[in-house]
Design an enzyme around this catalytic site. Structure first.
Site, PDB file in Angstrom:
ATOM      1  N   ASN A  53       1.207  11.694   2.930  1.00 47.27           N
ATOM      2  CA  ASN A  53       1.616  11.607   1.522  1.00 47.27           C
ATOM      3  C   ASN A  53       0.450  11.296   0.589  1.00 47.27           C
ATOM      4  OD1 ASN A  53       1.290   9.010   2.528  1.00 47.27           O
ATOM      5  ND2 ASN A  53       3.322   8.286   1.948  1.00 47.27           N
ATOM      6  N   HIS A  60       2.548   9.949  -2.849  1.00 44.18           N
ATOM      7  CA  HIS A  60       2.263   8.576  -3.288  1.00 44.18           C
ATOM      8  C   HIS A  60       1.394   8.658  -4.548  1.00 44.18           C
ATOM      9  CE1 HIS A  60       1.928   4.395  -3.381  1.00 44.18           C
ATOM     10  NE2 HIS A  60       1.253   4.145  -2.266  1.00 44.18           N
ATOM     11  N   ARG A  62      10.466   2.788  -3.131  1.00 39.18           N
ATOM     12  CA  ARG A  62       9.500   2.941  -2.032  1.00 39.18           C
ATOM     13  C   ARG A  62      10.342   3.271  -0.806  1.00 39.18           C
ATOM     14  NH1 ARG A  62       4.182   1.472  -0.664  1.00 39.18           N
ATOM     15  NH2 ARG A  62       3.895   0.825   1.505  1.00 39.18           N
ATOM     16  N   GLN A  95      -0.877   5.665  -5.996  1.00 43.46           N
ATOM     17  CA  GLN A  95      -2.135   5.370  -5.309  1.00 43.46           C
ATOM     18  C   GLN A  95      -3.267   6.243  -5.831  1.00 43.46           C
ATOM     19  OE1 GLN A  95      -2.914   2.942  -2.912  1.00 43.46           O
ATOM     20  NE2 GLN A  95      -4.947   3.665  -3.523  1.00 43.46           N
ATOM     21  N   ASP A 108      -7.216   6.882   5.511  1.00 42.58           N
ATOM     22  CA  ASP A 108      -5.986   6.099   5.439  1.00 42.58           C
ATOM     23  C   ASP A 108      -5.564   5.795   6.875  1.00 42.58           C
ATOM     24  OD1 ASP A 108      -3.656   4.911   4.467  1.00 42.58           O
ATOM     25  OD2 ASP A 108      -2.552   6.799   4.402  1.00 42.58           O
ATOM     26  N   SER A 118       5.829  -3.902   1.913  1.00 35.35           N
ATOM     27  CA  SER A 118       4.688  -3.614   1.053  1.00 35.35           C
ATOM     28  C   SER A 118       4.025  -4.900   0.583  1.00 35.35           C
ATOM     29  CB  SER A 118       5.153  -2.807  -0.166  1.00 35.35           C
ATOM     30  OG  SER A 118       4.158  -2.779  -1.159  1.00 35.35           O
ATOM     31  N   THR A 119       2.724  -4.821   0.346  1.00 30.00           N
ATOM     32  CA  THR A 119       1.991  -5.914  -0.307  1.00 30.00           C
ATOM     33  C   THR A 119       1.565  -5.469  -1.699  1.00 30.00           C
ATOM     34  OG1 THR A 119       1.146  -6.743   1.807  1.00 30.00           O
ATOM     35  CG2 THR A 119      -0.008  -7.453  -0.198  1.00 30.00           C
ATOM     36  N   ARG A 120       0.664  -4.480  -1.764  1.00 35.34           N
ATOM     37  CA  ARG A 120       0.105  -4.047  -3.034  1.00 35.34           C
ATOM     38  C   ARG A 120       1.139  -3.407  -3.949  1.00 35.34           C
ATOM     39  NH1 ARG A 120      -3.302  -4.539   0.689  1.00 35.34           N
ATOM     40  NH2 ARG A 120      -2.021  -3.120   1.920  1.00 35.34           N
ATOM     41  N   THR A 121       1.985  -2.551  -3.388  1.00 32.96           N
ATOM     42  CA  THR A 121       2.961  -1.858  -4.234  1.00 32.96           C
ATOM     43  C   THR A 121       3.938  -2.839  -4.864  1.00 32.96           C
ATOM     44  OG1 THR A 121       2.804   0.162  -2.921  1.00 32.96           O
ATOM     45  CG2 THR A 121       4.775  -0.105  -4.277  1.00 32.96           C
ATOM     46  N   CYS A 153      -6.669   3.040   0.995  1.00 31.95           N
ATOM     47  CA  CYS A 153      -5.582   2.417   0.231  1.00 31.95           C
ATOM     48  C   CYS A 153      -5.079   1.118   0.848  1.00 31.95           C
ATOM     49  CB  CYS A 153      -4.434   3.409   0.037  1.00 31.95           C
ATOM     50  SG  CYS A 153      -3.584   3.863   1.556  1.00 31.95           S
ATOM     51  N   LEU A 154      -5.489   0.792   2.079  1.00 37.02           N
ATOM     52  CA  LEU A 154      -5.134  -0.452   2.764  1.00 37.02           C
ATOM     53  C   LEU A 154      -3.647  -0.461   3.162  1.00 37.02           C
ATOM     54  CD1 LEU A 154      -7.027  -3.004   0.466  1.00 37.02           C
ATOM     55  CD2 LEU A 154      -7.909  -1.775   2.466  1.00 37.02           C
ATOM     56  N   ARG A 168      -4.374  -0.666  -8.623  1.00 39.08           N
ATOM     57  CA  ARG A 168      -2.969  -0.335  -8.414  1.00 39.08           C
ATOM     58  C   ARG A 168      -2.103  -1.019  -9.477  1.00 39.08           C
ATOM     59  NH1 ARG A 168      -0.513   1.138  -3.820  1.00 39.08           N
ATOM     60  NH2 ARG A 168       1.248   1.198  -5.271  1.00 39.08           N
TER      61      ARG A 168
END
Length: 358
Positions: A199, A168, A141, A171, A263, A90-93, A303-304, A330
């Protein structure tokens, strides 16, 4: 399991008693939190009342205003910690949660699959029991929603869903804050989902049903949302006076839509299906031809990370694309969730509007 649940019940009853006492002291008002979320799990928006979701959106905007805009040092979670269990990269999460907890004064510990083989080297049940003695919050996650359900059943601290194959919810909170900032309201907006029945759209279906937004979902045949989620979301939409419409025609979904959302077509764990999925999703790319069917003031969300086949450059980088605001939010929304699961909080700004003109 029984002991863990008893501890959680005692803590929840204590939180409810505290909230009741606050109302008796005259702290309740139109701009006050409507119910407590302290010591609850955040696994799906289905479990939260509309006013509680509104509260999370309000708090997210409040934290964004206090900390980002007003440069205020606000650390109500000093001394608190969150243990983050990641089966997926993950990046954003990851960054939104780690940096968000730090901004609030707390500490975040990241556990990758190399650090903790959830349910392999140690059972999920035992992991929940042990980590509850170290951290104030658990964050997962994961692949299977059932893993989070088991973790939550055994943990004696709140568990947050950072993503599962079923939902999710974090998001969708970020999406809703972004749309509320842009349009000034949520109730009555027309949203179009073009893509996989995954999701993200499951949580979107729950959120739209709770807050009264019309949602049209276009998926290829064989990629429809989960049947039980459809039943639950249809019931929620009827209760809020909104509508949920399912179709296999993306042009039908985006017709006069205010918001177009898509997505990835190939999620983590589906790499072997890539060629088949690219073939099955032909005609689902969000492009200029498609958005011509939308409302004049359309916006776009993703959401990327984004891939070219999902949306063309001219839409993705258009001024009506809100993907960067969506990504930033986020952080503010996960901060709101962490804060409310650990303490009562009353925002300092006026509550954002839910209904146009209200």
């Amino acid at each position: 399991m029984l002991c863990a649940r008893l501890v959680r019940n005692v803590r929840l009853q204590s939180a409810l008693w505290t909230a009741t006492q606050s109302q008796r002291r005259g702290c309740s008002s139109e701009n006050s939190p409507s119910s407590t979320m302290v010591n609850r799990d955040f696994l799906t928006l289905k479990d939260f009342k509309p006013e509680e979701i509104e509260q999370l959106l309000w708090t997210a905007k409040d934290l964004k205003t206090r900390i980002r805009d007003n440069k205020e040092l606000f650390q109500p979670l000093k001394g608190k910690s969150i243990a983050m269990l990641f089966q997926k990269k993950s990046t954003r999460t990851r960054l939104s949660t780690e940096m968000g907890m730090t901004l609030l004064g707390g500490h975040a510990s990241f556990l990758s699959p190399d650090d903790i083989h959830l349910g392999v080297s140690e059972s999920i049940e035992d992991t929940g029991r042990v980590l509850s003695r170290f951290a104030d919050l658990l964050f997962g996650r994961v692949y299977g929603q059932s893993d989070l359900d088991v973790l939550a059943a055994e943990a004696t601290v709140p568990v947050i869903n950072g993503l599962s194959d079923q939902y999710h919810p974090l998001q969708i909170l970020a999406d809703f804050v972004t749309l509320q900032e842009y349009y000034g309201y949520l109730h009555g907006l027309k949203l179009a989902w073009v893509g996989d029945g995954n999701n993200i759209v499951h949580s979107l279906m729950m959120g739209c049903g709770k807050l009264g937004m019309e949602l049209r979902v276009a998926t290829p045949k064989g990629y429809e949302p989960d049947g039980q989620v459809i039943k639950d979301a249809t019931k929620l939409s009827a209760q809020s006076g909104s509508t949920l419409h399912l179709t296999h025609d993306p042009m039908e979904a985006v017709y006069r839509a205010d918001v177009i959302i898509t997505d990835t077509w190939v999620s983590m764990g589906q790499e072997e299906e890539k060629l088949i999925r690219l073939r099955d999703f032909a005609g689902y790319q969000v492009n200029r031809k498609m958005v011509k069917e939308a409302a004049s003031d359309w916006t776009f969300l993703h959401c990327l990370p984004r891939k070219q086949e999902e949306v063309t450059d001219d839409i993705f980088y258009d001024k009506k694309s809100l993907v960067w605001e969506e990504a930033e939010n986020r952080k503010w929304t996960v901060m709101a969730v962490m804060l409310h699961l650990l303490m009562e909080y009353k925002p300092t700004i006026l509550k954002p509007k839910l209904i146009r003109g209200s």
